[in-house]
Design a protein around this motif. Structure first.
Motif, PDB file in Angstrom:
ATOM      1  N   VAL A  13      10.444  -2.962   8.296  1.00  0.00           N
ATOM      2  CA  VAL A  13      10.081  -2.050   7.199  1.00  0.00           C
ATOM      3  C   VAL A  13      10.376  -0.615   7.614  1.00  0.00           C
ATOM      4  O   VAL A  13       9.795  -0.112   8.592  1.00  0.00           O
ATOM      5  CB  VAL A  13       8.572  -2.186   6.854  1.00  0.00           C
ATOM      6  CG1 VAL A  13       8.211  -1.239   5.713  1.00  0.00           C
ATOM      7  CG2 VAL A  13       8.235  -3.629   6.497  1.00  0.00           C
ATOM      8  N   LEU A  14      11.275   0.032   6.876  1.00  0.00           N
ATOM      9  CA  LEU A  14      11.671   1.416   7.164  1.00  0.00           C
ATOM     10  C   LEU A  14      11.016   2.362   6.171  1.00  0.00           C
ATOM     11  O   LEU A  14      11.116   2.156   4.957  1.00  0.00           O
ATOM     12  CB  LEU A  14      13.195   1.550   7.061  1.00  0.00           C
ATOM     13  CG  LEU A  14      13.758   2.931   7.403  1.00  0.00           C
ATOM     14  CD1 LEU A  14      13.664   3.195   8.906  1.00  0.00           C
ATOM     15  CD2 LEU A  14      15.207   3.052   6.943  1.00  0.00           C
ATOM     16  N   THR A  15      10.349   3.403   6.671  1.00  0.00           N
ATOM     17  CA  THR A  15       9.853   4.460   5.784  1.00  0.00           C
ATOM     18  C   THR A  15      10.788   5.661   5.922  1.00  0.00           C
ATOM     19  O   THR A  15      11.274   5.945   7.019  1.00  0.00           O
ATOM     20  CB  THR A  15       8.418   4.880   6.141  1.00  0.00           C
ATOM     21  OG1 THR A  15       8.412   5.496   7.430  1.00  0.00           O
ATOM     22  CG2 THR A  15       7.460   3.691   6.127  1.00  0.00           C
ATOM     23  N   VAL A  16      11.024   6.351   4.803  1.00  0.00           N
ATOM     24  CA  VAL A  16      11.922   7.512   4.809  1.00  0.00           C
ATOM     25  C   VAL A  16      11.127   8.758   4.439  1.00  0.00           C
ATOM     26  O   VAL A  16      10.399   8.759   3.442  1.00  0.00           O
ATOM     27  CB  VAL A  16      13.074   7.344   3.791  1.00  0.00           C
ATOM     28  CG1 VAL A  16      14.031   8.534   3.878  1.00  0.00           C
ATOM     29  CG2 VAL A  16      13.806   6.026   4.018  1.00  0.00           C
ATOM     30  N   THR A  17      11.278   9.798   5.279  1.00  0.00           N
ATOM     31  CA  THR A  17      10.621  11.084   5.017  1.00  0.00           C
ATOM     32  C   THR A  17      11.669  12.171   5.255  1.00  0.00           C
ATOM     33  O   THR A  17      12.444  12.083   6.220  1.00  0.00           O
ATOM     34  CB  THR A  17       9.409  11.260   5.962  1.00  0.00           C
ATOM     35  OG1 THR A  17       8.563  10.106   5.832  1.00  0.00           O
ATOM     36  CG2 THR A  17       8.621  12.515   5.638  1.00  0.00           C
ATOM     37  N   ARG A  18      11.711  13.166   4.387  1.00  0.00           N
ATOM     38  CA  ARG A  18      12.755  14.210   4.497  1.00  0.00           C
ATOM     39  C   ARG A  18      12.209  15.453   5.187  1.00  0.00           C
ATOM     40  O   ARG A  18      11.011  15.722   5.091  1.00  0.00           O
ATOM     41  CB  ARG A  18      13.268  14.564   3.095  1.00  0.00           C
ATOM     42  CG  ARG A  18      14.061  13.399   2.469  1.00  0.00           C
ATOM     43  CD  ARG A  18      13.706  13.224   0.998  1.00  0.00           C
ATOM     44  NE  ARG A  18      14.094  11.889   0.557  1.00  0.00           N
ATOM     45  CZ  ARG A  18      15.185  11.609  -0.148  1.00  0.00           C
ATOM     46  NH1 ARG A  18      15.980  12.585  -0.524  1.00  0.00           N
ATOM     47  NH2 ARG A  18      15.452  10.375  -0.472  1.00  0.00           N
ATOM     48  N   GLY A  56       0.806  -1.223   0.000  1.00  0.00           N
ATOM     49  CA  GLY A  56       0.000   0.000   0.000  1.00  0.00           C
ATOM     50  C   GLY A  56       0.835   1.266   0.000  1.00  0.00           C
ATOM     51  O   GLY A  56       0.320   2.358  -0.272  1.00  0.00           O
ATOM     52  N   ALA A  57       2.126   1.150   0.322  1.00  0.00           N
ATOM     53  CA  ALA A  57       2.941   2.364   0.466  1.00  0.00           C
ATOM     54  C   ALA A  57       3.410   2.920  -0.869  1.00  0.00           C
ATOM     55  O   ALA A  57       3.709   4.105  -0.980  1.00  0.00           O
ATOM     56  CB  ALA A  57       4.152   2.066   1.342  1.00  0.00           C
ATOM     57  N   SER A  58       3.491   2.079  -1.897  1.00  0.00           N
ATOM     58  CA  SER A  58       3.975   2.565  -3.196  1.00  0.00           C
ATOM     59  C   SER A  58       2.944   3.531  -3.785  1.00  0.00           C
ATOM     60  O   SER A  58       1.770   3.455  -3.469  1.00  0.00           O
ATOM     61  CB  SER A  58       4.187   1.394  -4.142  1.00  0.00           C
ATOM     62  OG  SER A  58       5.118   0.522  -3.559  1.00  0.00           O
ATOM     63  N   GLY A  59       3.394   4.398  -4.629  1.00  0.00           N
ATOM     64  CA  GLY A  59       2.490   5.412  -5.194  1.00  0.00           C
ATOM     65  C   GLY A  59       2.634   6.700  -4.413  1.00  0.00           C
ATOM     66  O   GLY A  59       3.362   6.760  -3.410  1.00  0.00           O
ATOM     67  N   ASP A  60       1.995   7.768  -4.873  1.00  0.00           N
ATOM     68  CA  ASP A  60       2.098   9.084  -4.232  1.00  0.00           C
ATOM     69  C   ASP A  60       3.561   9.504  -4.057  1.00  0.00           C
ATOM     70  O   ASP A  60       3.922  10.145  -3.069  1.00  0.00           O
ATOM     71  CB  ASP A  60       1.429   9.091  -2.837  1.00  0.00           C
ATOM     72  CG  ASP A  60      -0.075   9.140  -2.942  1.00  0.00           C
ATOM     73  OD1 ASP A  60      -0.567   9.505  -4.036  1.00  0.00           O
ATOM     74  OD2 ASP A  60      -0.751   8.789  -1.961  1.00  0.00           O
ATOM     75  N   GLY A  61       4.417   9.083  -4.989  1.00  0.00           N
ATOM     76  CA  GLY A  61       5.826   9.466  -4.922  1.00  0.00           C
ATOM     77  C   GLY A  61       6.685   8.545  -4.077  1.00  0.00           C
ATOM     78  O   GLY A  61       7.907   8.639  -4.090  1.00  0.00           O
TER      79      GLY A  61
END
Ligand code: NAP
Length: 499
Positions: free
Chosen positions: A395-400, A346-351
């Motif tokens: 599972v690691l999510t990356v946000t800047r 579900g995380a893929s998409g929206d950049g």
């Protein structure tokens, strides 16, 4: 699913005896790495809980335990620490097999458990209240610290022996009697610890255990004969425990879910920080309340830093829990594995893009178990489910982020508040950010760690109360104010004007 010849039997421990349920059929537990049944667990419920409560109540109300000296309690608690240390290899193997965690980590858990029992043994010696000499010349005020009574200790599956040890020895040190409820998925090490308390010589009924699924936990939360429930588990179940406990207004300590951030500033030691980030999200297969699944990284260094994190993630070895070379093991069960992979899908998409891992591992012997590749998802939006929810997997999510204000807003922008990390060489930045983070723990230039003397617990939806440290010990106590009049002065009880 196949049944191993040597599946263990896990029983209740009530009034000093191991026993089966009279009515309910037992529950099979299969190892998440092999899908073989390794333990057969009795399914307790209200019947077993009410018998365990009666035994613990009698041991508290009429037995020797709360009346012993702190020294006597300390000696017995310390003896359990020694026995856990003696049986460390057995206990670590039980937890590695049932949780699916790497054996090296399970060994670390048991070493941590020994430390917790030793630390709690020292607290039994220091239990004290306070004295007030400023209540006027004829009065002395005593504040007595007393054990709260019978406590129910509900433990999750991810650190079976360790979390039991964050609760039980502290309750015992305070003079409470206790009923333990481990997760049905991982009850074997708790049964072994029950045997060790028997060997150590605890009086009958001081410690009991009811095994089984959530019905046993629910019965503990509802029981009128229990004075406090210390619960560790998900926020959703914690809310159910809160509602169920209303009958006798029992005291609650709730250690709930988390969704920590690793906040990395451009001036950090980036090599160290990258290793910390990879450790923080993959430790215990990512099935840890203080796992750090959200990487927040400053724009200026983000591309290189994320590339380094992905490179180090690729070096992790996913494998069988009992193999000492394994870094990441199997997830707890198939349903949980599906939940974890659904977040990745579900995380893929929206950049957002999966830049490493992202799949279930099915090659060779991994095919029989619940293995998911350590995964890195870049450019995840703060509003997405992968950012907001507790994924509880590797599972690691990356946000800047651009600046400190944005970093703090992102870190605090979830319902949880258990733990976060900040990485910077500037003392100013570390302290400013640590003060602004809404979490019970902040790691600065380090990651997951929990010394027994430091209180541990959550802000917001991560919980109520504290475990470990002096504060965790005091959760198991009540305060009683005794104001003593020593002089006899005219007019003390003058209710009539002018008397
Ligand atoms: P869970 O499903 O909430 O279960 C926790 C314990 O509660 C288990 O023993 C469970 O029994 C029992 N239980 C289930 N339903 C119950 C009910 N209605 N009333 C009372 N007890 C009930 O949590 P989990 O999946 O085992 O553990 C993972 C969660 O725990 C994650 O959210 C994690 O963040 C959290 N956690 C928090 C901390 C912390 O210190 N804050 C530490 C570790 C884990 P069964 O398993 O037998 O159903």
């Amino acid at each position: 699913m196949t049944t191993a010849m040597s599946a263990r039997s896990v029983q209740h421990f009530i009034a000093g005896a191991f026993e089966d349920s009279a009515e309910s059929a037992p529950i099979d537990r299969s190892a998440p790495a092999t899908d073989e049944v390794v333990s057969v667990v009795q399914a307790g419920g209200p019947v077993e809980v009410s018998r365990a409560v009666a035994a613990a109540r009698a041991a508290f109300d009429d037995g020797p335990w709360p009346r012993m000296t702190g020294m006597e309690r300390s000696v017995l608690i310390g003896r359990v620490a020694d026995l856990i240390e003696r049986d460390a290899a057995t206990l670590a193997a039980l937890d590695a097999e049932e949780v699916g965690k790497p054996i090296r980590l399970a060994e670390g858990d048991i070493a941590g458990a020994v430390g917790l029992w030793r630390y709690a043994a020292s607290l039994a010696l220091t239990m004290s209240g306070s004295t007030y000499t400023n209540n006027g010349p004829d009065f002395t005020g005593l504040v007595l610290r007393e054990p709260i009574g019978v406590v129910g200790l509900i433990v999750p599956w991810n650190f079976p022996a360790l979390i039991l040890s964050q609760k039980l020895p502290f309750a015992l040190a305070a003079g409470c009697t206790a009923i333990v409820k481990p997760s049905e998925l991982t009850s074997s090490s708790a049964q072994h610890i029950m045997r060790l308390t028997e060997e150590a010589g605890f009086p009958r009924g001081v410690i009991g255990m009811v095994v089984g699924d959530g019905r046993a936990g629910q019965a503990i939360a509802e029981a009128d004969g229990i004075d406090l429930v210390s619960f560790t588990g998900s926020t959703a179940t914690g809310r159910r425990v809160l509602a169920a406990s209303a009958g006798n207004l029992k005291k609650l300590s709730l250690e709930l879910g988390g969704n920590a951030a690793n906040v990395v500033f451009a001036d950090a030691d980036l090599e160290d920080a990258a290793a910390g980030v990879v450790f923080g999200v993959n430790f215990n297969n990512g099935e840890c309340c203080v796992s750090q699944p959200r990487l927040l990284v400053e724009d200026a260094v983000a591309d290189d830093f994320v590339a380094e994190v992905a490179r180090q993630t690729a070096l992790l070895r996913v494998g069988q829990p009992m193999d000492p070379r394994t870094d990441v093991g199997a997830l707890i069960h198939a349903g949980h594995r599906e939940k974890v992979t659904s977040y990745i899908d579900g995380a893929s998409g929206d950049g957002a893009a999966v830049i490493f891992g992202g799949t279930r591992l099915t090659e060779g012997e991994l095919g029989r178990g619940q293995f998911v590749a350590p995964t890195v998802i870049d450019r995840v939006a703060a509003g997405s489910a992968a950012f907001q929810d507790e994924i509880f997997g590797p599972v690691l999510t990356v946000t800047r982020f651009h600046d400190q204000d944005e970093a703090v807003r992102l870190a605090n922008g979830v319902q949880y508040g258990l733990a976060n990390s900040v990485w910077s060489k500037s003392v100013d930045t570390v302290l400013q950010v640590a003060k602004r983070l809404q979490s019970g723990t902040v790691y600065a230039n380090t990651t997951i760690d929990a010394p027994p003397q430091m209180p541990f617990g959550g802000y917001k939806a991560s919980g109520v109360g504290r475990e470990m440290g002096q504060a965790g010990f005091e959760e198991f106590t009540e305060l009683k104010s005794v104001n003593i009049r020593t002089g006899k002065r005219a007019g003390t009880f003058a209710i009539r004007a002018g008397a």
